[in-house]
Write a protein that holds these residues in place. Structure first.
Motif, PDB file in Angstrom:
ATOM      1  N   LYS A   8      60.175  33.319  38.042  1.00 14.44           N
ATOM      2  CA  LYS A   8      58.787  33.294  37.579  1.00 14.44           C
ATOM      3  C   LYS A   8      58.421  31.921  37.016  1.00 14.44           C
ATOM      4  O   LYS A   8      57.311  31.440  37.215  1.00 14.44           O
ATOM      5  N   ALA A   9      59.363  31.307  36.318  1.00 19.24           N
ATOM      6  CA  ALA A   9      59.092  29.993  35.716  1.00 19.24           C
ATOM      7  C   ALA A   9      58.945  28.918  36.784  1.00 19.24           C
ATOM      8  O   ALA A   9      58.102  28.029  36.671  1.00 19.24           O
ATOM      9  N   ILE A  10      59.747  29.012  37.822  1.00 22.02           N
ATOM     10  CA  ILE A  10      59.691  28.008  38.890  1.00 22.02           C
ATOM     11  C   ILE A  10      58.492  28.236  39.788  1.00 22.02           C
ATOM     12  O   ILE A  10      57.797  27.295  40.167  1.00 22.02           O
ATOM     13  N   GLY A  11      58.223  29.490  40.115  1.00 24.93           N
ATOM     14  CA  GLY A  11      57.074  29.825  40.952  1.00 24.93           C
ATOM     15  C   GLY A  11      57.109  29.112  42.288  1.00 24.93           C
ATOM     16  O   GLY A  11      58.135  29.063  42.951  1.00 24.93           O
ATOM     17  N   ASN A  12      55.992  28.537  42.683  1.00 25.40           N
ATOM     18  CA  ASN A  12      55.874  27.830  43.966  1.00 25.40           C
ATOM     19  C   ASN A  12      56.230  26.349  43.853  1.00 25.40           C
ATOM     20  O   ASN A  12      56.021  25.598  44.792  1.00 25.40           O
ATOM     21  N   ASP A  13      56.738  25.938  42.706  1.00 24.72           N
ATOM     22  CA  ASP A  13      57.004  24.524  42.459  1.00 24.72           C
ATOM     23  C   ASP A  13      58.470  24.142  42.636  1.00 24.72           C
ATOM     24  O   ASP A  13      58.912  23.114  42.139  1.00 24.72           O
ATOM     25  N   GLU A  14      59.223  24.939  43.366  1.00 22.95           N
ATOM     26  CA  GLU A  14      60.640  24.673  43.539  1.00 22.95           C
ATOM     27  C   GLU A  14      60.857  23.315  44.212  1.00 22.95           C
ATOM     28  O   GLU A  14      60.293  23.024  45.258  1.00 22.95           O
ATOM     29  N   GLY A  15      61.659  22.475  43.568  1.00 20.32           N
ATOM     30  CA  GLY A  15      62.002  21.168  44.115  1.00 20.32           C
ATOM     31  C   GLY A  15      61.014  20.055  43.807  1.00 20.32           C
ATOM     32  O   GLY A  15      61.297  18.893  44.078  1.00 20.32           O
ATOM     33  N   LYS A  16      59.886  20.367  43.230  1.00 19.73           N
ATOM     34  CA  LYS A  16      58.872  19.333  42.990  1.00 19.73           C
ATOM     35  C   LYS A  16      59.266  18.390  41.854  1.00 19.73           C
ATOM     36  O   LYS A  16      59.013  17.187  41.938  1.00 19.73           O
TER      37      LYS A  16
END
Length: 66
Positions: A8-16
């Motif tokens: 939930k904390a990472i969401g769609n921002d994985e690797g950014k």
């Protein structure tokens, strides 16, 4: 259960955040420290990503020592 909050904390921002660190020619932990010591130079989202990166590093370290 533990991975639920991480997902939930990472969401769609994985690797950014890692990509931002690569562009700054720093490791993820170095970039997190840099962002948190220069908060005025970065958007709030990057600051939150830096806090999360530090938290996940602590979780990983704690898990490794078990």
């Amino acid at each position: 259960m533990a991975k639920d909050w991480i997902s939930k904390a990472i969401g769609n921002d994985e690797g950014k955040f890692s990509a931002k660190a690569d562009r700054a020619d720093m490791s993820t932990s170095e970039f997190a420290s840099h962002v948190l010591s220069n908060k005025e130079d970065y958007p709030a989202k990057t600051e939150k990503q830096a806090v999360l990166a530090r938290t996940l590093a602590k979780v990983r370290k704690h898990k490794k020592n078990r």
